[in-house]
Design a protein around this motif. Structure first.
Motif, short mmCIF file in Angstrom:
data_model
loop_
_atom_site.label_atom_id
_atom_site.label_comp_id
_atom_site.label_asym_id
_atom_site.label_seq_id
_atom_site.Cartn_x
_atom_site.Cartn_y
_atom_site.Cartn_z
N GLY A 28 0.82 -1.21 0.00
CA GLY A 28 0.00 0.00 0.00
C GLY A 28 0.85 1.25 0.00
O GLY A 28 0.57 2.22 -0.71
N LEU A 29 1.92 1.24 0.80
CA LEU A 29 2.81 2.40 0.85
C LEU A 29 3.53 2.58 -0.48
O LEU A 29 3.67 3.71 -0.97
N ALA A 64 -9.41 0.18 -9.43
CA ALA A 64 -10.63 -0.45 -8.91
C ALA A 64 -10.66 -1.93 -9.32
O ALA A 64 -11.05 -2.79 -8.51
N LYS A 65 -10.25 -2.23 -10.53
CA LYS A 65 -10.20 -3.63 -10.97
C LYS A 65 -9.13 -4.41 -10.21
O LYS A 65 -9.35 -5.57 -9.84
N VAL A 66 -8.00 -3.80 -9.97
CA VAL A 66 -6.95 -4.46 -9.19
C VAL A 66 -7.43 -4.69 -7.76
O VAL A 66 -7.19 -5.76 -7.17
N LEU A 67 -8.14 -3.71 -7.20
CA LEU A 67 -8.70 -3.87 -5.85
C LEU A 67 -9.68 -5.04 -5.81
O LEU A 67 -9.64 -5.88 -4.90
N LEU A 68 -10.57 -5.10 -6.79
CA LEU A 68 -11.54 -6.19 -6.86
C LEU A 68 -10.82 -7.54 -6.96
O LEU A 68 -11.17 -8.50 -6.26
N LEU A 69 -9.80 -7.61 -7.80
CA LEU A 69 -9.02 -8.84 -7.93
C LEU A 69 -8.39 -9.23 -6.59
O LEU A 69 -8.45 -10.38 -6.17
N LEU A 73 -9.13 -12.59 -4.49
CA LEU A 73 -8.03 -13.50 -4.15
C LEU A 73 -7.90 -13.70 -2.64
O LEU A 73 -7.53 -14.77 -2.17
N ARG A 74 -8.20 -12.63 -1.90
CA ARG A 74 -8.10 -12.69 -0.44
C ARG A 74 -8.99 -13.78 0.15
O ARG A 74 -8.67 -14.36 1.18
N ARG A 75 -10.10 -14.02 -0.49
CA ARG A 75 -11.03 -15.04 0.01
C ARG A 75 -10.39 -16.43 -0.03
O ARG A 75 -10.73 -17.29 0.77
N PHE A 76 -9.50 -16.65 -0.98
CA PHE A 76 -8.88 -17.96 -1.16
C PHE A 76 -7.45 -18.03 -0.65
O PHE A 76 -6.99 -19.07 -0.21
N HIS A 77 -6.74 -16.91 -0.78
CA HIS A 77 -5.34 -16.89 -0.36
C HIS A 77 -5.01 -15.52 0.20
O HIS A 77 -4.66 -14.59 -0.54
N HIS A 78 -5.13 -15.40 1.51
CA HIS A 78 -4.97 -14.13 2.20
C HIS A 78 -3.61 -13.47 1.93
O HIS A 78 -3.53 -12.26 1.73
N LEU A 79 -2.55 -14.27 1.90
CA LEU A 79 -1.21 -13.70 1.74
C LEU A 79 -0.95 -13.16 0.34
O LEU A 79 -0.03 -12.37 0.15
N GLY A 81 -3.82 -12.09 -1.81
CA GLY A 81 -4.86 -11.10 -2.07
C GLY A 81 -4.69 -9.81 -1.30
O GLY A 81 -4.96 -8.73 -1.82
N SER A 82 -4.23 -9.90 -0.05
CA SER A 82 -4.09 -8.69 0.78
C SER A 82 -3.10 -7.69 0.19
O SER A 82 -3.42 -6.49 0.11
N PRO A 83 -1.89 -8.11 -0.23
CA PRO A 83 -1.00 -7.12 -0.83
C PRO A 83 -1.56 -6.50 -2.11
O PRO A 83 -1.38 -5.30 -2.34
N ILE A 84 -2.24 -7.29 -2.91
CA ILE A 84 -2.83 -6.75 -4.14
C ILE A 84 -3.91 -5.73 -3.80
O ILE A 84 -3.98 -4.66 -4.40
N ALA A 85 -4.75 -6.07 -2.82
CA ALA A 85 -5.83 -5.15 -2.43
C ALA A 85 -5.28 -3.85 -1.84
O ALA A 85 -5.76 -2.76 -2.15
#
Length: 160
Positions: A28-29, A64-69, A73-79, A81-85
């Motif tokens: 995020g930073l 917004a599309k990257v956030l949605l992705l 992904l976070r639902r299936f693989h937190h490690l 999906g979280s950085p991407i979100a």
């Protein structure tokens, strides 16, 4: 914004830092300044033919599309999906901050209207001087001071 992106995203993500993997917080930073990498293209390739806010890196729909992705992904693989979100969140906050005194086309590709909250008049011989003399730059300085204070306080709180 010249100097306020990183401190602004830091302040926005700081309350979530304990719940985020360290890589996600760092992503995020990083993305607080990533949209401005288009300045390399702007100056060295495109010869300043278009304002750098016209490039895809300054289009909210991309982030917004990257956030949605990332959220999916976070639902299936937190490690993963979280950085991407949080990367996308940092970029979207960057665009929000750009919208204060810079033009961002929030409705693109459906609407070409550029959103700017405050117009900075050309009061000096160079546009940078005009921005630095405008009251909005004091907001950026305030973001920097506040972020530094929050960071300093969090470092002191961790000491025994």
């Amino acid at each position: 914004m010249f100097i306020g992106h990183l401190p602004g995203v830091y302040l926005a993500l700081r309350p979530l830092q304990r719940r985020l993997p360290p890589l996600a917080f760092a992503a995020g930073l990083l993305c607080s300044v990533l949209p401005d990498l288009d300045l390399i293209w702007f100056y060295f390739v495109d010869n300043r033919a278009f304002h750098h806010h016209e490039y895809i890196t300054h289009r909210p729909i991309l982030w917004a599309k990257v956030l949605l992705l990332g959220l999916l992904l976070r639902r299936f693989h937190h490690l993963t999906g979280s950085p991407i979100a949080t990367l996308a969140t940092g970029a979207l906050i960057h665009l929000c901050l750009d919208s204060i005194a810079g033009a961002v086309t929030w409705g693109w590709p459906w609407w070409d209207h550029k959103t700017t909250l405050v117009h900075v008049p050309a009061t000096h011989d160079h546009w940078i001087k005009s921005f630095l003399a405008h009251w909005t730059f004091k907001v950026e300085i305030s973001l920097c001071v506040l972020a530094a204070a929050v960071w300093w306080r969090s470092r002191r709180a961790r000491r025994p």
